[in-house]
Write a protein that holds these residues in place. Structure first.
Motif, PDB file in Angstrom:
ATOM      1  N   HIS A 154      29.408  81.802  30.922  1.00  0.00           N
ATOM      2  CA  HIS A 154      30.069  80.519  30.691  1.00  0.00           C
ATOM      3  C   HIS A 154      29.772  79.466  31.748  1.00  0.00           C
ATOM      4  O   HIS A 154      30.355  78.376  31.703  1.00  0.00           O
ATOM      5  N   ARG A 155      28.878  79.782  32.679  1.00  0.00           N
ATOM      6  CA  ARG A 155      28.532  78.787  33.693  1.00  0.00           C
ATOM      7  C   ARG A 155      27.131  79.074  34.226  1.00  0.00           C
ATOM      8  O   ARG A 155      26.726  80.239  34.309  1.00  0.00           O
ATOM      9  N   PRO A 156      26.368  78.040  34.587  1.00  0.00           N
ATOM     10  CA  PRO A 156      25.008  78.253  35.103  1.00  0.00           C
ATOM     11  C   PRO A 156      25.034  78.783  36.539  1.00  0.00           C
ATOM     12  O   PRO A 156      25.897  78.416  37.341  1.00  0.00           O
ATOM     13  N   TYR A 157      24.058  79.645  36.846  1.00  0.00           N
ATOM     14  CA  TYR A 157      23.954  80.280  38.159  1.00  0.00           C
ATOM     15  C   TYR A 157      22.552  80.100  38.730  1.00  0.00           C
ATOM     16  O   TYR A 157      21.581  79.878  37.994  1.00  0.00           O
ATOM     17  N   ILE A 158      22.466  80.220  40.052  1.00  0.00           N
ATOM     18  CA  ILE A 158      21.177  80.365  40.728  1.00  0.00           C
ATOM     19  C   ILE A 158      21.108  81.757  41.345  1.00  0.00           C
ATOM     20  O   ILE A 158      22.135  82.395  41.594  1.00  0.00           O
ATOM     21  N   VAL A 159      19.865  82.241  41.556  1.00  0.00           N
ATOM     22  CA  VAL A 159      19.626  83.474  42.305  1.00  0.00           C
ATOM     23  C   VAL A 159      18.962  83.055  43.610  1.00  0.00           C
ATOM     24  O   VAL A 159      17.928  82.375  43.600  1.00  0.00           O
ATOM     25  N   GLN A 160      19.556  83.463  44.729  1.00  0.00           N
ATOM     26  CA  GLN A 160      19.071  83.010  46.040  1.00  0.00           C
ATOM     27  C   GLN A 160      18.693  84.190  46.906  1.00  0.00           C
ATOM     28  O   GLN A 160      19.382  85.225  46.940  1.00  0.00           O
ATOM     29  N   PHE A 209      21.588  86.820  46.212  1.00  0.00           N
ATOM     30  CA  PHE A 209      22.929  86.360  45.873  1.00  0.00           C
ATOM     31  C   PHE A 209      22.860  85.528  44.595  1.00  0.00           C
ATOM     32  O   PHE A 209      21.909  84.748  44.404  1.00  0.00           O
ATOM     33  N   LEU A 210      23.837  85.682  43.735  1.00  0.00           N
ATOM     34  CA  LEU A 210      23.973  84.837  42.558  1.00  0.00           C
ATOM     35  C   LEU A 210      25.168  83.917  42.780  1.00  0.00           C
ATOM     36  O   LEU A 210      26.282  84.385  43.038  1.00  0.00           O
ATOM     37  N   LYS A 211      24.912  82.608  42.699  1.00  0.00           N
ATOM     38  CA  LYS A 211      25.947  81.624  42.979  1.00  0.00           C
ATOM     39  C   LYS A 211      26.055  80.644  41.818  1.00  0.00           C
ATOM     40  O   LYS A 211      25.029  80.188  41.288  1.00  0.00           O
ATOM     41  N   PRO A 212      27.277  80.274  41.410  1.00  0.00           N
ATOM     42  CA  PRO A 212      27.423  79.245  40.376  1.00  0.00           C
ATOM     43  C   PRO A 212      26.951  77.900  40.911  1.00  0.00           C
ATOM     44  O   PRO A 212      27.287  77.527  42.040  1.00  0.00           O
ATOM     45  N   ILE A 213      26.151  77.185  40.126  1.00  0.00           N
ATOM     46  CA  ILE A 213      25.575  75.946  40.661  1.00  0.00           C
ATOM     47  C   ILE A 213      26.636  74.889  40.901  1.00  0.00           C
ATOM     48  O   ILE A 213      26.438  73.973  41.702  1.00  0.00           O
ATOM     49  N   TYR A 214      27.778  74.989  40.228  1.00  0.00           N
ATOM     50  CA  TYR A 214      28.872  74.051  40.462  1.00  0.00           C
ATOM     51  C   TYR A 214      29.980  74.667  41.319  1.00  0.00           C
ATOM     52  O   TYR A 214      31.067  74.112  41.418  1.00  0.00           O
ATOM     53  N   GLY A 215      29.722  75.816  41.938  1.00  0.00           N
ATOM     54  CA  GLY A 215      30.762  76.527  42.664  1.00  0.00           C
ATOM     55  C   GLY A 215      31.062  75.914  44.018  1.00  0.00           C
ATOM     56  O   GLY A 215      30.311  75.091  44.557  1.00  0.00           O
ATOM     57  N   SER A 216      32.193  76.347  44.597  1.00  0.00           N
ATOM     58  CA  SER A 216      32.600  75.898  45.922  1.00  0.00           C
ATOM     59  C   SER A 216      33.512  76.941  46.545  1.00  0.00           C
ATOM     60  O   SER A 216      34.022  77.840  45.863  1.00  0.00           O
ATOM     61  N   GLN A 217      33.680  76.839  47.858  1.00  0.00           N
ATOM     62  CA  GLN A 217      34.602  77.662  48.635  1.00  0.00           C
ATOM     63  C   GLN A 217      34.281  79.160  48.565  1.00  0.00           C
ATOM     64  O   GLN A 217      35.145  80.000  48.776  1.00  0.00           O
ATOM     65  N   GLY A 218      33.024  79.499  48.256  1.00  0.00           N
ATOM     66  CA  GLY A 218      32.605  80.890  48.279  1.00  0.00           C
ATOM     67  C   GLY A 218      33.100  81.734  47.125  1.00  0.00           C
ATOM     68  O   GLY A 218      33.004  82.964  47.166  1.00  0.00           O
ATOM     69  N   ARG A 219      33.601  81.094  46.077  1.00  0.00           N
ATOM     70  CA  ARG A 219      34.161  81.852  44.945  1.00  0.00           C
ATOM     71  C   ARG A 219      33.070  82.216  43.929  1.00  0.00           C
ATOM     72  O   ARG A 219      32.085  81.515  43.776  1.00  0.00           O
ATOM     73  N   ASN A 220      33.303  83.326  43.227  1.00  0.00           N
ATOM     74  CA  ASN A 220      32.455  83.745  42.100  1.00  0.00           C
ATOM     75  C   ASN A 220      31.000  83.984  42.485  1.00  0.00           C
ATOM     76  O   ASN A 220      30.077  83.639  41.746  1.00  0.00           O
ATOM     77  N   ILE A 221      30.801  84.586  43.647  1.00  0.00           N
ATOM     78  CA  ILE A 221      29.456  84.893  44.139  1.00  0.00           C
ATOM     79  C   ILE A 221      29.200  86.402  44.038  1.00  0.00           C
ATOM     80  O   ILE A 221      30.054  87.213  44.390  1.00  0.00           O
ATOM     81  N   PHE A 222      28.017  86.754  43.548  1.00  0.00           N
ATOM     82  CA  PHE A 222      27.596  88.149  43.446  1.00  0.00           C
ATOM     83  C   PHE A 222      26.556  88.446  44.517  1.00  0.00           C
ATOM     84  O   PHE A 222      25.707  87.600  44.817  1.00  0.00           O
ATOM     85  N   LYS A 223      26.595  89.654  45.030  1.00  0.00           N
ATOM     86  CA  LYS A 223      25.563  90.140  45.949  1.00  0.00           C
ATOM     87  C   LYS A 223      24.908  91.365  45.323  1.00  0.00           C
ATOM     88  O   LYS A 223      25.593  92.295  44.895  1.00  0.00           O
TER      89      LYS A 223
END
Length: 449
Positions: A294-300, A241-255
């Motif tokens: 435009h925003r930093p992400y993590i890969v989990q 999963f790729l998640k924005p490090i400042y994200g919340s509420q499950g938005r803008n997540i890639f699988k």
């Protein structure tokens, strides 16, 4: 040491403005004589007073209405009262401020309206004084805020608080100059505040990486800065999963799912879902960089999660610090909506009782053991994070999960968990824990300038 009790503050015009009439019971408890004097604190507002009479039997503290005005105390109140004999200080309260954004539209406080109302009602019942304010209402010389009275929020000038509960929802606001200046003001006056600040996902992962015994419960995570991170993650795992490090509420997540040397990308938080297949990691990376530039992400690391009604499940556990220890105060299972891979309520997820979800797939003894493991993991994570960062932290929302074998995993840590819950006739356990933490954190004498 403090001697703490609950006192009824009464008003009369028959005594001097700088005098207090104290009941015999309180005078005896605090060893105060008739001609003694002390300084009364309400938050950081203080007035030096003389004791003129001790002929009342109940726990009453009687004063002139002008004294109440000078203390910024709005009328007669039932308040906790702490006496510090070594300093001859009488501390009323604590005075608790909730700092948040106050929108112009209704509901008055947006998604935390019911939470603030519950906290205000419980504060009044418990002898605390609570008000809600915002950065725009906070000045160097005074604070404007809203107190809850008979079902309505009333704007008034407020005393500087004993402690502040930081419920600013915008990371941009919290990183801005106005907020940083506000924090310096708190330090200047010796006012505590919690939760200190947002902690982003990569910061939390790096913190927990310092505790080896937690590693078996944390999905492998990479900072998504270049191609190598994605390639390494997909070499190790068939799903990430790729998640924005400042994200919340499950938005803008890639699988991303790997199968037969192809890579399937799912992204379900735009208007319209994305389902695309790529023949190589390089092609996949090129697309992902367009969305994540435009925003930093993590890969989990992706997990083979336990499901309920063939839908992925995770568990939100609220952790609170009371009496210098952490505990889980509430828990709920969150089931993703059909065809979604995130369970957040904001993205259509549904809430169920934890037991209902677990009993559908495990035996009773297994469920009891799993609940115990989830609670222990949540509490231990809260301990490790709070002790690793400066500032006060009194509440965390832990997102945990079980894989199909029943092993627990920590998915995410929320510093300011959502309060957007259905209204209830009863006060939530999390509200009680927050008030208890406020009282505990404000218990020590303030360092005053």
């Amino acid at each position: 040491m403090f001697s703490t009790t609950t006192v009824r503050i009464l008003c009369t015009a028959s005594i001097q403005e700088n005098e207090i009439r104290l009941s015999k019971r309180l005078a005896s408890q605090w060893k105060i004589k008739k001609d003694d004097s002390f300084t009364v604190f309400f938050g950081l507002t203080s007035v030096h007073v003389n004791i003129t009479s001790i002929d009342e039997k109940e726990n009453h503290l009687i004063c002139h209405h002008t004294l109440l005005s000078r203390l910024k105390l709005p009328g007669e109140q039932l308040l906790r009262c702490s006496y510090l004999p070594s300093h001859q200080e009488l501390i009323l309260g604590p005075v608790i401020a909730v700092l948040t954004e106050i929108p112009d539209q209704t509901p008055f406080l947006g998604n935390i309206s019911s939470f603030c109302e519950e906290l205000a009602v419980l504060s009044e019942q418990s002898g605390c004084f609570l008000y809600v304010t915002s950065l725009s209402l906070w000045r160097e010389e005074y604070i404007s805020g809203y107190r809850y009275d008979k079902g309505a929020w009333i704007k008034d000038e407020m005393p500087f608080p004993s402690i502040v509960h930081n419920r600013i929802h915008s990371r941009k606001t919290e990183q801005g100059l106005i907020f940083r200046s506000w924090v310096q003001t708190l330090k200047q006056y010796g006012i505590s505040h919690f939760n200190d600040r947002f902690l982003h996902k990569w910061e939390v992962y790096e913190t927990l990486a310092q505790f080896p015994y937690l590693q078996p419960y944390i999905p492998r995570t990479f900072l998504f800065t270049k191609y190598d991170a994605l390639e390494q993650a997909l070499q190790e795992f068939n799903c990430v999963f790729l998640k924005p490090i400042y994200g919340s509420q499950g938005r803008n997540i890639f699988k991303v799912t790997k199968a037969d040397q192809t890579f399937m990308l799912d992204y379900t938080t735009f208007q319209g879902d994305i389902h695309r297949t790529y023949a190589s990691v390089k092609e996949l990376f090129s697309t992902l960089k367009q969305y994540t530039a435009h925003r930093p992400y993590i890969v989990q690391q992706g997990l083979d999660l336990y499901t309920y009604m063939e839908r992925p499940v995770d568990f939100r556990m609220l952790c609170h610090k009371t009496d210098n220890s952490w505990k889980v105060t509430s828990s709920v299972a969150r089931v993703s909506s059909p065809h979604e891979f995130v369970s957040n309520v904001a993205m259509g997820g549904e809430m169920y009782k934890l037991e209902e979800v677990l009993y559908s797939g495990f035996e009773v003894k297994q469920v009891k053991h799993m609940k115990k493991l989830l609670v222990e993991l949540a509490v231990e994570t809260a301990k490790c994070i709070s002790q690793s960062h400066d500032g006060l932290y009194g509440e965390f929302g832990m997102d945990l999960a079980l894989d199909r074998e029943g092993n627990p995993w920590l998915l995410e840590v929320n510093v300011k968990p959502s309060k957007n819950m259905p209204s209830s006739s009863s006060i939530r356990p999390s509200v009680r824990s927050i008030l208890q933490y406020c009282c505990s954190a404000a218990q020590q004498p303030l360092r005053r300038n």
